[in-house]
Write a protein that holds these residues in place. Structure first.
Motif, short mmCIF file in Angstrom:
data_model
loop_
_atom_site.label_atom_id
_atom_site.label_comp_id
_atom_site.label_asym_id
_atom_site.label_seq_id
_atom_site.Cartn_x
_atom_site.Cartn_y
_atom_site.Cartn_z
N TRP A 116 53.77 -7.67 -6.47
CA TRP A 116 54.08 -5.79 -6.47
C TRP A 116 54.47 -5.75 -5.70
N LEU A 117 56.35 -5.56 -5.69
CA LEU A 117 56.74 -5.14 -4.92
C LEU A 117 56.99 -2.81 -4.94
N MET A 118 56.70 -2.76 -3.19
CA MET A 118 56.68 -1.25 -2.94
C MET A 118 57.61 -0.62 -2.72
N HIS A 119 58.41 -0.24 -2.75
CA HIS A 119 59.58 0.41 -2.71
C HIS A 119 60.15 1.39 -2.56
N CYS A 120 60.76 1.85 -1.85
CA CYS A 120 61.63 3.05 -1.59
C CYS A 120 62.82 2.56 -3.26
N GLN A 164 62.95 -0.53 8.01
CA GLN A 164 61.95 -1.18 7.71
C GLN A 164 60.73 -0.37 6.96
N VAL A 165 59.81 -1.47 6.77
CA VAL A 165 57.99 -1.13 6.45
C VAL A 165 56.93 -1.75 7.65
N ASN A 166 56.39 -1.19 8.06
CA ASN A 166 55.37 -2.30 8.49
C ASN A 166 56.40 -2.72 9.62
N GLY A 167 57.37 -2.71 10.37
CA GLY A 167 57.89 -3.38 11.18
C GLY A 167 58.67 -4.14 11.10
N SER A 168 59.48 -4.46 9.94
CA SER A 168 60.42 -5.63 9.21
C SER A 168 60.71 -5.11 8.24
N ALA A 169 62.53 -5.76 7.92
CA ALA A 169 63.33 -5.40 6.52
C ALA A 169 63.23 -6.47 5.32
N LEU A 195 64.03 -1.38 3.03
CA LEU A 195 62.77 -0.56 3.11
C LEU A 195 61.78 -1.02 1.85
N SER A 196 60.98 -2.28 1.46
CA SER A 196 60.42 -3.09 1.16
C SER A 196 58.59 -3.66 1.53
N VAL A 197 57.93 -4.01 0.56
CA VAL A 197 56.54 -4.42 0.98
C VAL A 197 56.73 -4.78 0.01
N ASP A 198 55.68 -6.49 -0.59
CA ASP A 198 55.11 -7.10 -1.85
C ASP A 198 54.36 -7.21 -1.23
N PHE A 199 52.97 -6.07 -2.10
CA PHE A 199 51.83 -6.70 -2.27
C PHE A 199 51.43 -8.05 -2.93
N LEU A 200 51.15 -8.85 -2.38
CA LEU A 200 50.93 -10.49 -2.62
C LEU A 200 49.40 -9.74 -3.17
N GLU A 201 48.11 -9.62 -4.46
CA GLU A 201 47.09 -9.17 -4.72
C GLU A 201 46.95 -10.37 -5.27
N THR A 225 58.31 -14.71 7.14
CA THR A 225 58.58 -13.16 7.40
C THR A 225 59.01 -12.10 6.69
N SER A 226 60.00 -12.56 6.28
CA SER A 226 61.34 -11.60 6.00
C SER A 226 60.91 -11.64 4.09
N GLU A 227 59.95 -11.80 3.94
CA GLU A 227 59.11 -11.31 2.12
C GLU A 227 58.29 -10.24 2.43
N ASN A 228 57.92 -10.30 3.98
CA ASN A 228 57.36 -8.72 4.08
C ASN A 228 56.03 -8.92 3.07
N LEU A 229 55.42 -9.82 3.35
CA LEU A 229 53.58 -9.37 2.49
C LEU A 229 53.04 -8.23 2.88
N VAL A 230 52.15 -7.88 1.69
CA VAL A 230 50.65 -7.63 2.21
C VAL A 230 50.39 -8.37 1.71
N ILE A 231 48.72 -9.14 1.86
CA ILE A 231 47.90 -9.76 1.28
C ILE A 231 46.68 -9.43 0.79
N VAL A 232 46.23 -8.64 -0.06
CA VAL A 232 45.52 -8.47 -0.77
C VAL A 232 44.71 -9.01 -1.79
N ASP A 233 43.16 -9.88 -1.16
CA ASP A 233 43.05 -10.70 -2.00
C ASP A 233 41.08 -10.17 -2.37
N ALA A 234 40.60 -8.33 -1.86
CA ALA A 234 39.70 -7.86 -3.01
C ALA A 234 40.07 -8.51 -3.78
N VAL A 235 39.17 -7.45 -4.34
CA VAL A 235 38.66 -8.21 -6.27
C VAL A 235 38.52 -6.35 -6.35
N ASP A 236 39.10 -5.64 -8.02
CA ASP A 236 38.44 -4.62 -7.93
C ASP A 236 37.97 -3.74 -7.33
#
Length: 600
Positions: free
Chosen positions: A537-541, A411-416, A551-557, A438-449
């Protein structure tokens, strides 16, 4: 991961055209190549005495994230993914089933366009090819992560053309991101020519090193869902090696020219094994880590985690003869292990008699599963660290969940993570649908540069065991701002980031930058990347069994910018491929999806 009888690993050993001798299995593969490579546009100033220069206006000090040479060529390749029964491996062992890619090394020059037609002639499996480390700016849908940026390519002749630009240069590899295929042989190497931080005379080309398993990927995933991973059955260097019991096979052989400086491009294409590499009687000078050129740093050995690359130079300044290039394992088994206790290649001086080296060398200092974090990139970055504050929103805890079915879940951030092959994350963005599972394990990042900071902490003291993990980020490289104190992984010493005492451990003044780094066992790393590349963008082991286990999260940027950058032509490719895949899966597929769906 869907092989009834299981497929078996094929290490590709994809070679430079001159200095490295192709093993027999690769010569057969190369006969099948169907590539259309336009003539190389030679740089005007890149010479053995001045590798820092590339062409007018572009050199080693050019920031490739902001400037790319005008495109000189379009490099076109065709990769045909097939299966083979009773495959004879380089060490003589017979595999019931192998997955093969007719994959040459993909060569390009910095700034070239690359087009790769992938034809899936597997019998039942989808596929998707990820171009490891390439940032895919404005070509996000060709990152090759099924369930994220595309649907899988259906079997029995399905195809897709990947189109992207070589905005970076250096050494990398490509591999399937569809369940088990990566460790079953669907891998290849990438060489993008560009400037370098040190002069050299001869480019020896890519040199992949990989673990090799007799069991199928399906058998291995079931084992690792409920127990520790087995040792690899062998390790192949540049696609070949000796069988540890029968002695069949051959050592990879590299020729050095006396008095010359050679560039060697080391790549760890393994499923699970990390390696300590050393050349008896010689030192190596690191000039690039992953795709990042660095100021030259001379070392007696290098630790190469799964997915990592080092470009090194080797001076042929010793007595002409034959020298062992040794692979050793460290970290008391926490970095992987093999039934071959002494994998090796032979480095041979031209003009010297052949034969086996006589000096076995001295084992290098154990790296304890830690990579080098004091390399200094040529193109600098300054990242503020004094204002970093640990918060739940920027902390990614890694945890091994124990006791359910299967027994182990990462798990990353509490979920697989568990992606949906039929509805990739990119489709949510393209259709303005924000009902993300929830199963996509997304981390939303909307800040620019903006610099975004991510503290990755490896299990709490209550976990049954913590392992080192090679963390890889798609779409970016990242700076490594710091990590917990260096201890042996076997000690299982817990370190949780302490705001008061650990800020002094951070370095934001041109820190090491790369796309894979090691997370210490029960420790932490602090990384940062700038939000300058909209996408998913995935970040994973990069240990195969771990990302398969979640063991992965997905940054949705920058979702809006991501959507706006997708061309109508690329959207058409995406939709056509997804429609073809959905016609196949699940109604015509005899096997269910039983893992995270990502690179096994």
């Amino acid at each position: 991961m869907k092989f009834l009888n299981g497929a078996v690993a094929l290490l590709s050993g994809l070679l430079a055209p001159s200095a490295l001798a192709a093993p027999p299995m690769q010569r057969d593969v190369e006969l099948e190549m169907r590539n259309e490579i336009e003539p190389r546009v030679a740089p005007t100033c890149n010479t053995p005495s001045n590798r820092a220069c590339w062409t007018t206006g572009f050199n080693i000090n050019t920031d490739y994230e902001t400037s790319t040479p005008p495109s000189g060529s379009t490099r076109r390749y065709t990769l045909n993914i097939t299966e083979a029964d009773n495959f004879v491996a380089p060490d003589g062992s017979i595999k019931p089933k192998a997955m093969l890619v007719n994959g040459p090394t993909i060569f390009a020059d910095w700034g070239d366009n690359i087009e790769v037609t992938v034809i899936n002639n597997l019998r039942t499996n989808g596929t998707a090819i990820h171009w490891h480390g390439l940032q895919q700016k404005t070509t996000q849908l060709y990152d090759g992560a099924n369930g994220v940026t595309q649907c899988p390519i259906p079997p029995k002749g399905g195809s897709m053309v990947y189109k992207f630009r070589a905005t970076q240069y250096g050494t990398s590899w490509y591999h399937s991101h569809f369940s088990a295929q990566y460790s079953n042989g669907v891998v290849g190497t990438i060489q993008i020519n560009g400037p370098a931080s040190l002069p050299y005379d001869i480019d020896l080309g890519v040199f992949p090193i990989s673990d090799y398993y007799l069991k199928s990927a399906d058998e291995l995933i079931i084992i690792t869902q409920n127990a520790g991973p087995p040792p690899s059955d062998n390790v192949f260097l540049n696609g070949t090696g000796k069988h540890p019991t029968t002695g069949q096979g051959q050592y990879a052989n590299v020729t050095l020219t006396p008095g010359k400086r050679h560039r060697l491009r080391l790549i760890n294409t393994s499923a699970e094994n990390h390696f300590q590499l050393s050349l008896v009687g010689h030192q190596m000078t690191i000039i690039a880590s992953d795709f990042v050129p660095v100021n030259a740093q001379t070392v007696s050995s290098v630790f190469l985690g799964v997915g990592q690359r080092y470009d090194v130079t080797i001076d042929a300044s010793q007595t002409p003869g034959n020298y062992w290039f040794n692979v050793t394992f460290g970290g008391e088994g926490f970095c992987g292990s093999s039934n071959n206790p002494a994998p090796a290649a032979i480095f041979h001086y031209a003009g010297a008699p052949g034969g086996l080296p006589t000096n076995p060398g001295t084992p290098p200092t154990d790296s304890q599963c830690l990579d080098i974090i004091n390399l200094t990139p040529v193109v600098t970055r300054t990242v503020p660290t004094v204002n970093f504050v640990k918060r739940p929103s920027n902390t990614l805890p890694v945890h091994l969940q124990f006791g359910g079915t299967p027994l182990f879940v990462w798990q990353v951030n509490g979920s697989a993570i568990n992606v949906d092959w039929n509805k990739p994350v990119a489709e949510y963005v393209m259709t303005n649908n924000q009902s993300y599972p929830t199963s996509e394990n997304l981390v939303i990042v909307d800040a620019v540069d903006q610099w975004t900071y991510w503290l990755v902490e490896n299990d709490d003291p209550t976990g049954i065991v913590a392992l080192p993990h090679p963390f890889h980020l798609h779409g970016h490289d990242f700076v490594v701002l710091g990590r917990s104190p260096d201890v042996t992984p076997a000690s299982q010493t817990p370190f949780v980031f302490n705001q008061t005492t650990d800020l002094s451990r951070l370095n934001g003044n041109n820190p090491t930058r790369r796309d894979v780094t090691m997370l210490p066992a029960r420790g932490w790393i602090l990384i940062a990347f700038k939000t300058n590349n909209p996408g998913a963008w995935l970040m994973h082991c990069h240990i195969a069994w771990h990302v398969s286990g979640g063991l992965s999260v997905d940054f949705l940027e920058r979702r809006t910018d991501f959507k706006n950058q997708i061309s109508s032509a690329d959207a058409t490719v995406f939709n056509n491929n997804c429609n073809a895949w959905r016609s196949y899966f699940p109604s015509q597929d005899p096997f269910p999806k039983i893992d995270s769906g990502l690179k096994f």
